[in-house]
Every structure is written in C-alpha cells, then in structure tokens.
Design a protein around this motif. Structure first.
Motif, short mmCIF file in Angstrom:
data_model
loop_
_atom_site.label_atom_id
_atom_site.label_comp_id
_atom_site.label_asym_id
_atom_site.label_seq_id
_atom_site.Cartn_x
_atom_site.Cartn_y
_atom_site.Cartn_z
N TRP A 5 53.97 23.91 5.64
CA TRP A 5 52.79 23.52 6.42
C TRP A 5 51.78 22.69 5.63
CZ3 TRP A 5 48.57 26.22 4.35
CH2 TRP A 5 48.85 27.42 3.69
N THR A 6 52.16 22.21 4.46
CA THR A 6 51.39 21.17 3.77
C THR A 6 52.37 20.11 3.30
OG1 THR A 6 51.58 22.17 1.56
CG2 THR A 6 49.71 22.88 2.92
N LEU A 7 51.86 18.92 3.03
CA LEU A 7 52.73 17.85 2.54
C LEU A 7 53.29 18.18 1.16
CD1 LEU A 7 50.79 14.64 3.68
CD2 LEU A 7 52.85 15.64 4.70
N ILE A 8 52.49 18.88 0.36
CA ILE A 8 52.98 19.31 -0.96
C ILE A 8 54.18 20.24 -0.78
CG2 ILE A 8 52.44 20.73 -2.99
CD1 ILE A 8 49.58 19.64 -2.85
N ALA A 9 54.06 21.19 0.15
CA ALA A 9 55.14 22.15 0.38
C ALA A 9 56.40 21.45 0.92
CB ALA A 9 54.68 23.23 1.34
N LYS A 10 56.22 20.46 1.77
CA LYS A 10 57.37 19.71 2.29
C LYS A 10 58.13 19.04 1.14
CE LYS A 10 55.55 18.74 6.91
NZ LYS A 10 55.05 17.70 7.85
N ALA A 11 57.37 18.45 0.22
CA ALA A 11 58.01 17.78 -0.91
C ALA A 11 58.65 18.79 -1.86
CB ALA A 11 56.97 16.94 -1.66
N LYS A 12 58.01 19.94 -2.03
CA LYS A 12 58.55 20.99 -2.89
C LYS A 12 59.87 21.54 -2.33
CE LYS A 12 56.14 21.95 -6.62
NZ LYS A 12 56.79 21.88 -7.96
N LEU A 13 59.90 21.79 -1.03
CA LEU A 13 61.12 22.32 -0.41
C LEU A 13 62.25 21.30 -0.49
CD1 LEU A 13 62.52 24.59 1.08
CD2 LEU A 13 61.64 23.64 3.23
N LYS A 14 61.93 20.04 -0.27
CA LYS A 14 62.92 18.98 -0.39
C LYS A 14 63.49 18.95 -1.82
CE LYS A 14 63.34 13.94 0.21
NZ LYS A 14 62.57 12.69 0.47
N ALA A 15 62.59 19.15 -2.80
CA ALA A 15 63.03 19.17 -4.20
C ALA A 15 63.93 20.38 -4.46
CB ALA A 15 61.82 19.21 -5.12
N GLU A 16 63.52 21.55 -3.96
CA GLU A 16 64.34 22.76 -4.13
C GLU A 16 65.76 22.52 -3.63
OE1 GLU A 16 62.97 26.42 -2.52
OE2 GLU A 16 60.87 26.08 -3.03
N GLU A 17 65.85 22.00 -2.41
CA GLU A 17 67.15 21.83 -1.78
C GLU A 17 68.03 20.84 -2.54
OE1 GLU A 17 65.81 20.70 2.09
OE2 GLU A 17 65.66 22.78 2.80
N GLU A 18 67.41 19.81 -3.10
CA GLU A 18 68.18 18.78 -3.80
C GLU A 18 68.64 19.25 -5.18
OE1 GLU A 18 70.14 15.25 -3.33
OE2 GLU A 18 68.83 16.26 -1.88
N ILE A 19 67.76 19.92 -5.91
CA ILE A 19 68.14 20.32 -7.27
C ILE A 19 69.12 21.49 -7.26
CG2 ILE A 19 66.02 19.40 -8.27
CD1 ILE A 19 64.93 22.17 -8.54
N LYS A 20 69.17 22.24 -6.16
CA LYS A 20 70.17 23.30 -6.04
C LYS A 20 71.59 22.73 -6.06
CE LYS A 20 67.81 27.02 -3.49
NZ LYS A 20 67.75 27.75 -2.19
N LYS A 21 71.73 21.46 -5.70
CA LYS A 21 73.04 20.83 -5.63
C LYS A 21 73.54 20.35 -6.98
CE LYS A 21 71.84 18.97 -1.05
NZ LYS A 21 71.58 17.70 -0.30
N LEU A 22 72.66 20.33 -7.99
CA LEU A 22 73.04 19.76 -9.28
C LEU A 22 74.00 20.68 -10.03
CD1 LEU A 22 69.55 18.47 -10.50
CD2 LEU A 22 71.44 17.11 -9.57
N PRO A 23 75.18 20.19 -10.38
CA PRO A 23 76.14 21.04 -11.12
C PRO A 23 75.63 21.30 -12.54
CG PRO A 23 76.93 18.77 -10.96
CD PRO A 23 75.71 18.85 -10.10
#
Length: 376
Positions: free
Chosen positions: A148-166
């Motif tokens: 519910w904030t733009l910071i949180a949107k960017a943080k969640l996007k980051a979480e999801e992407e870095i989880k994919k890193l082998p």
C-alpha cells in the motif's frame, strides 16, 4: 568471528545495527557502504563513536551501479564477507515510482546478484511489512500481499526477483513501523506534531479512529533480530539449518500499537489533549486526500519552523510532514510469532513506552536538531 558487510549502514536502522555489532563484539571487520557520508548524516555522539571504531570501515558508493557494488563486495585480502545485510533503499515517501524502481528494486537486485555470485553465507534483505494487505486481521508471513505504498511495491518486486537467484542464501525480514534513536520517518513525525500542538495550545485531532493499527518494533530489536537470523542460519549449516534460504520473518513487538496508544504517550509527553475525526469525516477527507494532505502539513510545518528558530535549531532533518500514503486508513497489523517459535528470538522492548519515546526526543535535543523545552 565473521566479516560483515552492511549496505545502507548509515541510515536509521543501519547505524543502530552497526552499533549493535560493535557494542557486542560480534564481528572482527564491518564494512559499511552508503551513498551518504557519516559526517553529513546527523549521527549522534554514540553513533559517531561506533563509526570511529577500528573494526568499522566506511565506503561511499551508489549501490545501484553494478561496478560500485562489485568494489564494495571486494576485500583487499581476497576473502569474502560472511554475512551481508541489505538496508540500502530510498525511504522518503512521495516520490515518483521510477525513483523507487531504481533506488529500491534495482538496487536490491544488483547487490543480491553480487552476493549470489560470491556465495556469501547469508544475505539478509530488509523489506517492509507494508507489503501486506492493510486489513484489520494481523498478517503473518503467509498473509495476503497487497503493498500500500510505492516503497512497499518496489520492495515486494525486489523480494520476488531475488528469490529466483541461484546460490543466494537469502533471508527476508519485514519489520513493522520501526522507532527508536535516530528515527525520522516512523513515529517521530507524530511526536513532532505533539510539540506543535503544545506550542499552538490546541487539541491534536487525527484522521480515523483510535483503533487504527500502527504496529511497531524498536530499532534495537530489529538490529538484534537481523543478527539472530543470520547467525542462526550460519551456525546450523547454511541451507540445511532451521533457516531455509528464502524464508521470510516478520518483526513486530507485543504492543499491538494503534493510534490510541501512540496518542496516550503524546498526551503525557507534551501535556496536550488528542482526539480523532472518526470514520465519517475521515471518509470524506479520503475523497479529497490531496487537499487534506496539503492542509494538514501547512498546519504543522510553519509552527515547527517557528519552534526550531526560537530554539536555536538552524538545520534539522526532522519534519512533521506526512505523505498522503500515510494518511490513508491503512492498518499496520502484523503477526510475528514465527521468528519466536522457529528461532527462539525474544524482544528486549516488547512494548512501546513513554521512556522509549522520550529517549528519541532527548537524543535529538542533545544533537541540537530538536528545540529544547517542547515537552512537559
């Protein structure tokens, strides 16, 4: 002892985390990387002493840049950092979405890739509990995600992407509203409002009701928890330990803090009365939030400026300004029992107290960035 890299270590949580490491002798080498120089960051005397410790090394860097991140991760003796903590992110509200994409999402992805490449034992990504649906029900780690904030949107996007890193030994931590020494954006704007209404000799009346959740966690507990998750994972064999790569842990105290609880402390500290607009008026305000936000901030900014001027405060990073994202009826209601049950973590500050809030104010007064004589 481990070698530690703290990204964004000059910021609010970062400086308190570095202090925790130094004061408890937890690492033999601590490299702090930040775009902000310690000399210009309004460090308290205690934090200046921490950064002057021979175990602490500072490097200025723009961590969005991959080449800069690579240099920060590179040690002169050719060895790797054992633990890396990412606290680097844009934290100011009200900026363009592109700013957060670069300074939150891209930054996290850049440093996480570097950590994965080097196979560090533990990479701790500090996110935010604003990623959860802002409903009344407390959100656990598997709760509905609706930032519910733009910071949180960017943080969640980051979480999801870095989880994919082998190869990334990732732990994600999502704190509720963090407060404590050096807090500028958490509870402090409300404390400043308390000083303003004492100056104006008026009742402080806020939007919504006393029951709107503003769950909190003290910065010293955040610092302790960051080390706890990293050390527990490393000591139990990395991937095979109780902390599985990619695990998320919430952080919140036992206070179940709401607007009413915060206001009670403000009443006591500043000797003022407080109240709430209620749901009906607040819903009307919500329909005109741009205008309401402007009016609210205009009401507070000039008196605060007058208080600072009369109190001899020439420059201060402190402001009562509240962005419209924070004036909505978004409930910060968090369940953080997982870190206690799984890892045995215990909070040293389980409840927000008047003394802990006064410590914040007294610290700013000692630094000369909060005017004296504003409290009861």
């Amino acid at each position: 002892m481990p070698k530690v890299l703290v990204l964004g270590g000059v910021g609010f949580i970062g400086r308190n985390f570095v202090a925790h490491l130094v004061q408890n002798n937890l690492a033999d080498h601590i490299r702090v990387a930040d775009k902000v120089l310690p000399a210009t960051a309004y460090l308290s005397d205690a934090h200046k002493k921490v950064f002057a410790d021979p175990r602490v090394e500072f490097k200025q860097a723009n961590l969005v840049n991959a080449a800069a991140a690579e240099k920060v991760f590179t040690r002169d003796d050719g060895t790797q950092f054992d633990y890396v903590f990412n606290l680097a992110a844009e934290t100011k509200y009200g900026q363009a979405e592109e700013v957060y994409d670069e300074k939150v999402f891209q930054l996290s992805l850049t440093v996480a890739k570097e950590a994965a490449k080097r196979g560090v034992q533990v990479f701790v990504e500090v996110s935010t509990a604003q990623v959860y649906d802002a409903g009344k029900k407390p959100s656990a780690e598997d709760g509905k995600l609706k930032p519910w904030t733009l910071i949180a949107k960017a943080k969640l996007k980051a979480e999801e992407e870095i989880k994919k890193l082998p190869g990334l030994n990732l732990i994600i931590v999502r704190p509720a509203i963090v407060y404590g020494p050096s807090d500028i954006l958490g509870i402090t704007p409300r404390l400043i409002m308390g000083a303003v209404y004492r100056h104006l000799k008026e009742e402080m009346t806020l939007l919504w009701t006393k029951d709107l959740r503003l769950n909190t966690v003290h910065v010293r507990d955040v610092a302790r928890a960051l080390w706890h998750v990293a050390a527990t994972k490393a000591e139990n064999g990395g991937r095979m330990g109780p902390v599985v790569a990619g695990t998320v842990y919430n952080l919140v105290d036992k206070n179940d803090t709401d607007q009413g609880a915060v206001n009670k402390h403000i009443e006591t500290i500043f000797g003022i009365t407080t109240g709430f607009q209620g749901t009906m008026i607040s819903q009307f305000a919500k329909l005109n939030l741009d205008s309401v936000t402007e009016d609210v901030n205009d009401k507070h900014l000039q008196p605060w400026s007058e208080l600072c001027k009369s109190g001899g405060v020439a420059n201060t990073p402190l402001t009562p300004y509240l962005d419209k994202e924070l004036l909505k009826d978004n409930s910060m209601s968090i369940d953080a029992t997982k870190i206690e049950k799984e890892l045995g973590f215990a909070y040293s500050h389980p409840e927000m107290t008047e003394a802990l809030l006064r410590e914040v104010i007294d610290g700013f007064v000692a630094q000369g960035i909060w005017p004296q004589g504003t409290t009861k």
